[in-house]
Enzyme design. Structure first.
Site, PDB file in Angstrom:
ATOM      1  N   ILE A  17      -6.288   6.708  21.330  1.00 22.34           N
ATOM      2  CA  ILE A  17      -7.727   6.688  21.627  1.00 22.34           C
ATOM      3  C   ILE A  17      -8.028   6.134  23.025  1.00 22.34           C
ATOM      4  O   ILE A  17      -9.041   6.477  23.619  1.00 22.34           O
ATOM      5  CB  ILE A  17      -8.490   5.907  20.525  1.00 22.34           C
ATOM      6  CG1 ILE A  17      -9.973   6.281  20.515  1.00 22.34           C
ATOM      7  CG2 ILE A  17      -8.299   4.410  20.683  1.00 22.34           C
ATOM      8  CD1 ILE A  17     -10.723   5.771  19.299  1.00 22.34           C
ATOM      9  N   GLY A  38      -2.862  -3.518  16.676  1.00 27.97           N
ATOM     10  CA  GLY A  38      -3.319  -2.159  16.383  1.00 27.97           C
ATOM     11  C   GLY A  38      -4.164  -1.564  17.489  1.00 27.97           C
ATOM     12  O   GLY A  38      -3.918  -1.780  18.684  1.00 27.97           O
ATOM     13  N   ASP A  40      -7.157  -2.264  18.326  1.00 27.39           N
ATOM     14  CA  ASP A  40      -7.892  -3.320  19.028  1.00 27.39           C
ATOM     15  C   ASP A  40      -7.060  -3.820  20.230  1.00 27.39           C
ATOM     16  O   ASP A  40      -7.546  -3.886  21.375  1.00 27.39           O
ATOM     17  CB  ASP A  40      -8.152  -4.461  18.033  1.00 27.39           C
ATOM     18  CG  ASP A  40      -9.176  -5.470  18.499  1.00 27.39           C
ATOM     19  OD1 ASP A  40      -9.802  -5.248  19.537  1.00 27.39           O
ATOM     20  OD2 ASP A  40      -9.340  -6.493  17.796  1.00 27.39           O
ATOM     21  N   VAL A 126      -3.941  -2.405   9.530  1.00 27.83           N
ATOM     22  CA  VAL A 126      -3.744  -3.775   9.034  1.00 27.83           C
ATOM     23  C   VAL A 126      -4.677  -4.109   7.866  1.00 27.83           C
ATOM     24  O   VAL A 126      -4.305  -4.849   6.954  1.00 27.83           O
ATOM     25  CB  VAL A 126      -3.996  -4.778  10.185  1.00 27.83           C
ATOM     26  CG1 VAL A 126      -3.945  -6.209   9.697  1.00 27.83           C
ATOM     27  CG2 VAL A 126      -2.973  -4.578  11.287  1.00 27.83           C
TER      28      VAL A 126
END
Ligand code: AR6
Length: 179
Positions: A17, A38, A40, A126
């Site tokens: 992304i 992840g 983030d 997660v």
């Protein structure tokens, strides 16, 4: 894979992304907005420290809500940080919180006059949401929004890995072209 809703397009792709060129990326954040692993972690690494600096000023974001920051060094101008539910057993409001995370991100994009945005599979890493159910909630919530809001022209789901892409593609096929 593509699905048309009035003048809007919903597109599924497999990929990272952080490389997206839409007006905003949606981040699957935690309620402290302090970064993490992840998607983030990937967004903060690629976007640079300006994103975390704004997150610190905002302070936090409850599950199911969304906040906006700069995109920093990303190609996308903005990051919308939303917080999905931590999946326990499905009996703790998880579905409603997950739908709300998508809806509030879209509402914030509309309020900011954005035309395009990219979502990851919120809570499907997660936070442990079962993948097929996470995909069904993600797709139906976004399609329902696009039916009544023609201002958002493009929503891209950018899915990391073949499993996640396949789950979303199967759900979208099952919903059918007229959903
Ligand atoms: N591009 C697109 N999708 C990605 C990328 C990427 N670069 N990297 C991972 N994914 P997760 P959550 C996928 O765990 O479940 C963080 O530590 C990943 O494969 O990132 O909502 C936060 O700080 C999965 O399909 O988010 C929170 O503490 C999806 O993104 C917590 O994790 C979501 O997985 C949030 O957990």
């Amino acid at each position: 894979m593509e699905h048309l809703v009035g003048n809007s397009r919903l597109v599924l792709v497999q990929g990272d992304i952080t490389r997206e060129e839409t007006d905003a990326l949606v981040n699957a954040a935690n309620s402290g907005l302090r970064g993490g692993g992840g998607v983030d972690g990937a967004i903060h690494r690629a976007g640079g420290p300006a994103i975390l600096a704004e997150c610190r000023k905002i302070g936090g974001c409850p599950p199911g809500q969304a906040v906006l920051t700069t995109g920093g060094n990303l190609k996308a101008r903005y990051v919308i940080h939303t917080v999905g539910p931590i999946y326990r057993d499905g009996a703790h409001g998880e579905a409603e919180i997950l739908a709300s995370a998508y809806r509030e991100s879209l509402k914030l994009a509309s309020a900011t006059k954005l035309k395009s945005l990219s979502f990851p599979a919120i809570s499907a890493g997660v936070y442990g949401y079962p993948l097929q159910e996470a995909a069904r909630i993600a797709l139906t919530t976004v399609l329902d929004y696009l039916k009544t809001h023609s201002d958002i022209e493009l929503v891209r789901f950018v899915l990391f890995g073949q499993n996640t892409f396949d789950a979303f593609a199967a759900v979208l096929r099952d919903l059918g072209p007229l959903y």
